[in-house]
Design a protein around this motif. Structure first.
Motif, PDB file in Angstrom:
ATOM      1  N   ARG A   1       0.841  -1.248  -0.039  1.00  0.00           N
ATOM      2  CA  ARG A   1      -0.072   0.029   0.053  1.00  0.00           C
ATOM      3  C   ARG A   1       1.045   1.411   0.050  1.00  0.00           C
ATOM      4  O   ARG A   1       0.523   2.219  -0.989  1.00  0.00           O
ATOM      5  N   ARG A   2       1.862   1.162   0.962  1.00  0.00           N
ATOM      6  CA  ARG A   2       2.770   2.364   0.920  1.00  0.00           C
ATOM      7  C   ARG A   2       3.393   2.766  -0.461  1.00  0.00           C
ATOM      8  O   ARG A   2       3.511   3.731  -0.835  1.00  0.00           O
ATOM      9  N   TRP A   3       4.160   1.697  -0.983  1.00  0.00           N
ATOM     10  CA  TRP A   3       4.677   1.680  -2.298  1.00  0.00           C
ATOM     11  C   TRP A   3       3.503   2.004  -3.319  1.00  0.00           C
ATOM     12  O   TRP A   3       3.886   2.943  -4.139  1.00  0.00           O
ATOM     13  N   PHE A   4       2.475   1.659  -3.284  1.00  0.00           N
ATOM     14  CA  PHE A   4       1.503   1.943  -4.320  1.00  0.00           C
ATOM     15  C   PHE A   4       1.414   3.749  -4.179  1.00  0.00           C
ATOM     16  O   PHE A   4       1.141   4.443  -5.264  1.00  0.00           O
ATOM     17  N   HIS A   5       0.987   3.947  -3.001  1.00  0.00           N
ATOM     18  CA  HIS A   5       0.708   5.438  -3.000  1.00  0.00           C
ATOM     19  C   HIS A   5       1.744   6.444  -3.211  1.00  0.00           C
ATOM     20  O   HIS A   5       1.770   7.556  -3.634  1.00  0.00           O
ATOM     21  N   GLU A   6       3.298   5.749  -3.130  1.00  0.00           N
ATOM     22  CA  GLU A   6       4.333   6.569  -3.319  1.00  0.00           C
ATOM     23  C   GLU A   6       4.688   6.667  -4.991  1.00  0.00           C
ATOM     24  O   GLU A   6       5.270   7.623  -5.365  1.00  0.00           O
ATOM     25  N   ASN A   7       4.330   5.526  -5.405  1.00  0.00           N
ATOM     26  CA  ASN A   7       4.736   5.366  -6.899  1.00  0.00           C
ATOM     27  C   ASN A   7       3.827   5.205  -8.073  1.00  0.00           C
ATOM     28  O   ASN A   7       4.123   5.148  -9.200  1.00  0.00           O
ATOM     29  N   VAL A   8       2.562   5.108  -7.703  1.00  0.00           N
ATOM     30  CA  VAL A   8       1.702   4.657  -8.739  1.00  0.00           C
ATOM     31  C   VAL A   8       0.255   6.190  -8.532  1.00  0.00           C
ATOM     32  O   VAL A   8       0.415   6.827  -9.459  1.00  0.00           O
ATOM     33  N   LEU A   9      -0.498   5.792  -7.537  1.00  0.00           N
ATOM     34  CA  LEU A   9      -1.360   6.838  -7.385  1.00  0.00           C
ATOM     35  C   LEU A   9      -1.225   7.861  -6.350  1.00  0.00           C
ATOM     36  O   LEU A   9      -1.468   7.390  -5.048  1.00  0.00           O
ATOM     37  N   LYS A  10      -0.232   8.738  -6.403  1.00  0.00           N
ATOM     38  CA  LYS A  10      -0.094   9.445  -5.139  1.00  0.00           C
ATOM     39  C   LYS A  10      -1.028  10.320  -4.692  1.00  0.00           C
ATOM     40  O   LYS A  10      -1.816  11.024  -5.565  1.00  0.00           O
ATOM     41  N   PRO A  11      -1.261  10.492  -3.432  1.00  0.00           N
ATOM     42  CA  PRO A  11      -2.252  11.343  -2.942  1.00  0.00           C
ATOM     43  C   PRO A  11      -2.170  12.808  -2.971  1.00  0.00           C
ATOM     44  O   PRO A  11      -1.012  13.333  -3.086  1.00  0.00           O
ATOM     45  N   ASP A  12      -3.335  13.525  -3.289  1.00  0.00           N
ATOM     46  CA  ASP A  12      -3.373  14.898  -3.482  1.00  0.00           C
ATOM     47  C   ASP A  12      -4.117  15.651  -2.475  1.00  0.00           C
ATOM     48  O   ASP A  12      -5.322  15.202  -2.542  1.00  0.00           O
ATOM     49  N   PRO A  13      -3.815  16.644  -1.865  1.00  0.00           N
ATOM     50  CA  PRO A  13      -4.940  17.162  -0.456  1.00  0.00           C
ATOM     51  C   PRO A  13      -5.883  17.739  -1.452  1.00  0.00           C
ATOM     52  O   PRO A  13      -6.992  17.867  -0.621  1.00  0.00           O
ATOM     53  N   PHE A  14      -5.935  18.061  -2.613  1.00  0.00           N
ATOM     54  CA  PHE A  14      -7.024  19.026  -3.092  1.00  0.00           C
ATOM     55  C   PHE A  14      -8.048  17.717  -4.066  1.00  0.00           C
ATOM     56  O   PHE A  14      -9.027  17.692  -4.067  1.00  0.00           O
ATOM     57  N   SER A  15      -7.243  17.122  -4.964  1.00  0.00           N
ATOM     58  CA  SER A  15      -7.984  16.197  -5.852  1.00  0.00           C
ATOM     59  C   SER A  15      -8.032  14.644  -5.283  1.00  0.00           C
ATOM     60  O   SER A  15      -8.512  13.874  -6.218  1.00  0.00           O
ATOM     61  N   LEU A  16      -7.417  14.501  -4.454  1.00  0.00           N
ATOM     62  CA  LEU A  16      -7.508  13.239  -3.749  1.00  0.00           C
ATOM     63  C   LEU A  16      -6.392  12.339  -4.330  1.00  0.00           C
ATOM     64  O   LEU A  16      -5.587  11.430  -3.631  1.00  0.00           O
ATOM     65  N   SER A  17      -6.304  12.538  -5.640  1.00  0.00           N
ATOM     66  CA  SER A  17      -5.200  11.594  -6.278  1.00  0.00           C
ATOM     67  C   SER A  17      -4.733  12.403  -7.525  1.00  0.00           C
ATOM     68  O   SER A  17      -5.405  13.130  -8.171  1.00  0.00           O
ATOM     69  N   HIS A  18      -3.168  12.167  -7.849  1.00  0.00           N
ATOM     70  CA  HIS A  18      -2.760  12.825  -9.174  1.00  0.00           C
ATOM     71  C   HIS A  18      -3.086  12.273 -10.416  1.00  0.00           C
ATOM     72  O   HIS A  18      -2.698  12.569 -11.618  1.00  0.00           O
ATOM     73  N   ALA A  19      -3.901  11.096 -10.385  1.00  0.00           N
ATOM     74  CA  ALA A  19      -4.066  10.255 -11.670  1.00  0.00           C
ATOM     75  C   ALA A  19      -5.361   9.417 -11.522  1.00  0.00           C
ATOM     76  O   ALA A  19      -5.691   9.354 -10.358  1.00  0.00           O
ATOM     77  N   VAL A  20      -5.777   9.082 -12.713  1.00  0.00           N
ATOM     78  CA  VAL A  20      -6.833   8.144 -12.776  1.00  0.00           C
ATOM     79  C   VAL A  20      -6.248   6.774 -13.554  1.00  0.00           C
ATOM     80  O   VAL A  20      -5.400   6.656 -14.362  1.00  0.00           O
ATOM     81  N   LEU A  21      -6.769   5.565 -12.599  1.00  0.00           N
ATOM     82  CA  LEU A  21      -6.125   4.220 -13.055  1.00  0.00           C
ATOM     83  C   LEU A  21      -7.113   3.401 -13.815  1.00  0.00           C
ATOM     84  O   LEU A  21      -8.068   3.308 -12.999  1.00  0.00           O
ATOM     85  N   VAL A  22      -7.131   3.261 -15.063  1.00  0.00           N
ATOM     86  CA  VAL A  22      -8.101   2.377 -15.597  1.00  0.00           C
ATOM     87  C   VAL A  22      -7.654   1.178 -15.769  1.00  0.00           C
ATOM     88  O   VAL A  22      -6.749   0.581 -16.452  1.00  0.00           O
ATOM     89  N   LEU A  23      -8.346   0.191 -15.415  1.00  0.00           N
ATOM     90  CA  LEU A  23      -8.033  -1.388 -15.622  1.00  0.00           C
ATOM     91  C   LEU A  23      -9.324  -2.188 -16.148  1.00  0.00           C
ATOM     92  O   LEU A  23     -10.380  -1.998 -15.841  1.00  0.00           O
ATOM     93  N   PRO A  24      -8.953  -3.078 -16.771  1.00  0.00           N
ATOM     94  CA  PRO A  24     -10.059  -4.096 -17.451  1.00  0.00           C
ATOM     95  C   PRO A  24     -10.428  -5.010 -16.484  1.00  0.00           C
ATOM     96  O   PRO A  24      -9.697  -5.743 -15.509  1.00  0.00           O
ATOM     97  N   GLU A  25     -11.684  -5.260 -16.257  1.00  0.00           N
ATOM     98  CA  GLU A  25     -12.244  -6.207 -15.263  1.00  0.00           C
ATOM     99  C   GLU A  25     -13.592  -6.955 -15.907  1.00  0.00           C
ATOM    100  O   GLU A  25     -14.333  -6.541 -16.370  1.00  0.00           O
ATOM    101  N   GLY A  26     -13.547  -8.322 -15.587  1.00  0.00           N
ATOM    102  CA  GLY A  26     -14.662  -9.083 -15.957  1.00  0.00           C
ATOM    103  C   GLY A  26     -14.787  -9.371 -17.436  1.00  0.00           C
ATOM    104  O   GLY A  26     -13.961  -9.173 -18.303  1.00  0.00           O
ATOM    105  N   LYS A  27     -15.871  -9.962 -17.671  1.00  0.00           N
ATOM    106  CA  LYS A  27     -16.224 -10.168 -19.007  1.00  0.00           C
ATOM    107  C   LYS A  27     -17.706  -9.617 -19.489  1.00  0.00           C
ATOM    108  O   LYS A  27     -18.379  -9.051 -18.726  1.00  0.00           O
ATOM    109  N   ALA A  28     -17.980  -9.546 -20.717  1.00  0.00           N
ATOM    110  CA  ALA A  28     -18.980  -8.751 -21.199  1.00  0.00           C
ATOM    111  C   ALA A  28     -20.306  -9.834 -21.491  1.00  0.00           C
ATOM    112  O   ALA A  28     -21.204  -9.453 -22.166  1.00  0.00           O
ATOM    113  N   ASP A  29     -20.207 -11.191 -21.288  1.00  0.00           N
ATOM    114  CA  ASP A  29     -21.233 -12.027 -21.564  1.00  0.00           C
ATOM    115  C   ASP A  29     -22.158 -11.968 -20.511  1.00  0.00           C
ATOM    116  O   ASP A  29     -22.013 -11.734 -19.327  1.00  0.00           O
TER     117      ASP A  29
END
Length: 357
Positions: free
Chosen positions: A321-349
């Protein structure tokens, strides 16, 4: 506006303590006027009080665990359950304020945004149920609000309720829901599996035009197939256009390899997470293979987990969790995060809610 019932809810014109009570289906509160100006919108003025008009919507998808209202509208530090059914007596009533009361600003970009939160977030004055009856019997109403939710409130959001989730966010099928009724998927014939652990959040956001956002938490199982990749690509193109921000292809494995945490001891991301399989990982693996229902797995696998294994797994999760917040989605006091992470999930059937029964 859509047909609905009107709920009177007080305006908090000052920071002076209010004296409130509930009578029948109306929430009353006395206020002391100040020099604050009222925004345009519908108001009730019975006697010396000034009241906002909040509309009640029926939760016909059974997506909410608890409907809530703030004890002080303009300083929502504590909430109360809204114990009210719709006019037919079938579904919970969810109260939402008029959008005219809110005025967006740089300090309040979420002003007036109607938001539901998953029922594993703390909300002062409201019980956290985890959609589990035993859990509700063990703990009283929360005395504080989760920091993430506090940030939403500071940005102007209106929390309208807590949405249902799979018990302890364990990813159950509708037939596995035992303690509470599984929400209904508003898509198609309304008989599809709503899926995921943020079940109520997804169902309500897809089915209720009066709800703006739904906050959830989820694990994910990426599934790569051609049809899904096309859908994901189309969605990302729309998102890029809307946000006016280009995408950046990203790999958690590659980022970990470039800047691994010292506590990982030089192990790859996969090796580090697989080093100590937890009960949760065993449950997920067997559940995906369809061997047993999730409830039975929780009982059987949980009993085999030692205190040492549990503590080691929690420590690993903390490192990740600490590594993820430091290197992937960094917390931002105003916008909560500096980025948006989009992941594919599930199937369409198609997947009907009673398939697993």
């Amino acid at each position: 506006m859509p047909t609905g019932t009107t709920l009177e809810n007080p305006i908090n014109l000052s920071s002076i303590e209010q004296h409130s009570l509930t009578k029948s289906n109306v929430h009353y509160s006395t206020v002391i006027p100040t020099e604050n100006l009222l925004l345009s919108g519908p108001y009730f003025v019975p006697g010396t009080g000034i009241y906002e008009a909040w509309r009640l919507y029926s939760d016909e998808l059974d997506a909410f665990e608890i409907a809530v209202i703030p004890e002080a509208v303009h300083s929502p530090a504590k909430f109360s359950p809204l114990n009210m059914l719709d006019q037919e007596g079938l579904w919970k009533s969810i109260a939402v304020p008029s959008r005219l009361y809110a005025k967006e600003s740089q300090q309040h970009p979420l002003a007036g945004a109607r938001i539901s939160i998953k029922d594993n977030f703390k909300l002062a004055g409201i019980k956290t149920t985890m959609t589990n009856r035993a859990f509700t019997q063990l703990y009283p109403a929360e005395s504080e609000t989760a920091e993430y939710v506090k940030t939403l409130l500071r940005l102007g959001a209106v929390i309208v309720g807590k949405s249902k989730m799979c018990s302890f966010a364990a990813g159950e099928n509708p037939g596995d829901w035992i303690d509470f009724q599984c929400p209904f998927n508003p898509r198609g014939d309304r008989c599809q599996n709503p899926g995921s652990s943020t079940t109520g959040g997804g169902a309500s956001l897809a089915g209720y035009p009066w709800l703006d956002y739904s906050i959830g938490t989820d694990k994910f199982f990426p599934v790569a197939n051609e049809e899904q990749q096309i859908l994901l690509e189309n969605y990302i193109c729309v998102l890029e256009s809307h946000l006016k921000t280009p995408r950046t292809d990203f790999s958690l494995v590659e980022r970990w390899a470039k800047c691994p945490p010292q506590a990982a001891g030089g192990k790859s991301l996969q090796d580090y997470l697989d080093n100590n399989p937890t009960a949760l990982e065993k449950i997920i693996a067997m559940h995906l293979n369809g061997n047993l229902t999730l409830g039975l797995l929780c009982d059987s696998v949980g009993a085999t987990l030692t205190v040492e294994e549990r503590n080691q797994a929690k420590a690993q999760l903390g490192v990740f969790r600490r590594w993820f917040h430091e290197n992937v989605l960094k917390p931002d006091p105003f916008s909560l995060s500096h980025a948006v992470l989009v992941l594919p999930e599930g199937k369409a059937d198609p997947e009907y809610r009673d398939d697993a029964v």
